[in-house]
Design a protein around this motif. Structure first.
Motif, PDB file in Angstrom:
ATOM      1  N   GLY A  27      -8.926   5.285  22.788  1.00  0.00           N
ATOM      2  CA  GLY A  27      -9.587   5.678  21.551  1.00  0.00           C
ATOM      3  C   GLY A  27      -9.782   4.548  20.560  1.00  0.00           C
ATOM      4  N   LYS A  28      -9.367   3.336  20.933  1.00  0.00           N
ATOM      5  CA  LYS A  28      -9.536   2.194  20.024  1.00  0.00           C
ATOM      6  C   LYS A  28     -10.358   1.099  20.683  1.00  0.00           C
ATOM      7  N   ILE A  29     -11.053   0.326  19.863  1.00  0.00           N
ATOM      8  CA  ILE A  29     -11.829  -0.794  20.396  1.00  0.00           C
ATOM      9  C   ILE A  29     -10.850  -1.892  20.800  1.00  0.00           C
ATOM     10  N   ALA A  30     -10.833  -2.193  22.106  1.00  0.00           N
ATOM     11  CA  ALA A  30      -9.884  -3.185  22.621  1.00  0.00           C
ATOM     12  C   ALA A  30     -10.504  -4.579  22.666  1.00  0.00           C
ATOM     13  N   LYS A  31     -11.777  -4.629  23.053  1.00  0.00           N
ATOM     14  CA  LYS A  31     -12.422  -5.936  23.230  1.00  0.00           C
ATOM     15  C   LYS A  31     -13.901  -5.837  22.883  1.00  0.00           C
ATOM     16  N   ILE A  32     -14.445  -6.923  22.343  1.00  0.00           N
ATOM     17  CA  ILE A  32     -15.892  -7.034  22.151  1.00  0.00           C
ATOM     18  C   ILE A  32     -16.296  -8.370  22.747  1.00  0.00           C
ATOM     19  N   GLY A  33     -17.255  -8.352  23.650  1.00  0.00           N
ATOM     20  CA  GLY A  33     -17.683  -9.611  24.255  1.00  0.00           C
ATOM     21  C   GLY A  33     -18.535  -9.345  25.478  1.00  0.00           C
ATOM     22  N   LYS A  34     -18.509 -10.302  26.371  1.00  0.00           N
ATOM     23  CA  LYS A  34     -19.254 -10.148  27.635  1.00  0.00           C
ATOM     24  C   LYS A  34     -18.247  -9.919  28.745  1.00  0.00           C
ATOM     25  N   TYR A  35     -18.336  -8.833  29.437  1.00  0.00           N
ATOM     26  CA  TYR A  35     -17.308  -8.493  30.415  1.00  0.00           C
ATOM     27  C   TYR A  35     -17.875  -8.236  31.800  1.00  0.00           C
ATOM     28  N   GLN A  36     -17.051  -8.590  32.775  1.00  0.00           N
ATOM     29  CA  GLN A  36     -17.394  -8.270  34.163  1.00  0.00           C
ATOM     30  C   GLN A  36     -17.387  -6.759  34.334  1.00  0.00           C
TER      31      GLN A  36
END
Ligand code: ZN
Length: 209
Positions: A27-36
């Motif tokens: 329920g929380k934003i863990a990561k922001i970026g470019k992910y595999q």
């Protein structure tokens, strides 16, 4: 974990405006970026062409509840807010009865609390929006009023306005006014000028404010 991928992530607080992925964990934003994409996500949301942003806030909504629920009610208003990306709204107090008392305030907040978004409400500044007697601002604040406003009705009593300002300052809550002198207004809803003249609408001149 949920992956929201390829959306235009906009977060003014962090200076982000880019096409990115977003990982939600518990329920929380863990990561922001470019992910595999190889990770084991329980759900992948394709957000290409969509804006991914913090919840929007609208500080002036009319859910018309109680009293005018043939127009809107707290559930339908909150649902439409959520559909548009708004996660916090502040209801105006010109319902029937108006939010000039703790009971009506409690009604709006309790129903709002079941809607899945943050439904706040202002209380009125004057009792019954009659412009002559202040509400119990301290009591309404203690019960959760987000601020005070008579919305579209101008307050003409300057001593009452000054008193409201002093009390709101002590409570550290906002007041919202709609101050204009109706004596100058031929018809509300349109600025007085070339267009209102051409349309024969009368209008409201800047002088009224
Ligand atoms: Zn309004």
């Amino acid at each position: 974990m949920i992956l929201v991928k390829d959306g235009r992530v906009i977060d003014p607080a962090r200076g982000i405006d880019d096409v990115l992925d977003l990982v939600i964990d518990g329920g929380k934003i863990a990561k922001i970026g470019k992910y595999q994409r190889s990770e084991d996500y329980e759900r992948i949301i394709e957000a290409k062409g969509c804006v991914v942003a913090p919840g929007l806030v609208d500080v002036h909504v009319h859910f018309r509840d109680p009293g005018f629920t043939y127009k809107e009610d707290i559930e339908s208003g909150a649902a439409s807010a959520a559909a548009g990306g708004f996660t916090s709204v502040v209801c105006m107090a010109n319902t029937k009865p108006s939010v000039d008392n703790v009971e009506t305030l409690g009604y709006v907040l309790e129903r709002g609390a079941r809607c899945g978004i943050n439904v706040l409400t202002c209380a009125t500044i004057s009792r019954g929006m009659q412009g002559s007697e202040l509400v119990d601002m301290e009591e309404l604040a203690a019960h959760g009023a987000a601020g005070f406003t008579d919305d579209g009705i101008p307050l003409m009593d300057e001593a009452l306005v000054k008193c409201a300002m002093e009390r709101a300052a002590k409570l550290d809550l906002p007041l919202s006014f709609h101050e204009e002198d109706r004596a100058f207004i031929e018809s509300p809803g349109v600025n007085q000028g070339a267009v209102s003249k051409a349309l024969g609408l009368g209008g409201a001149p800047a002088l009224a404010e």
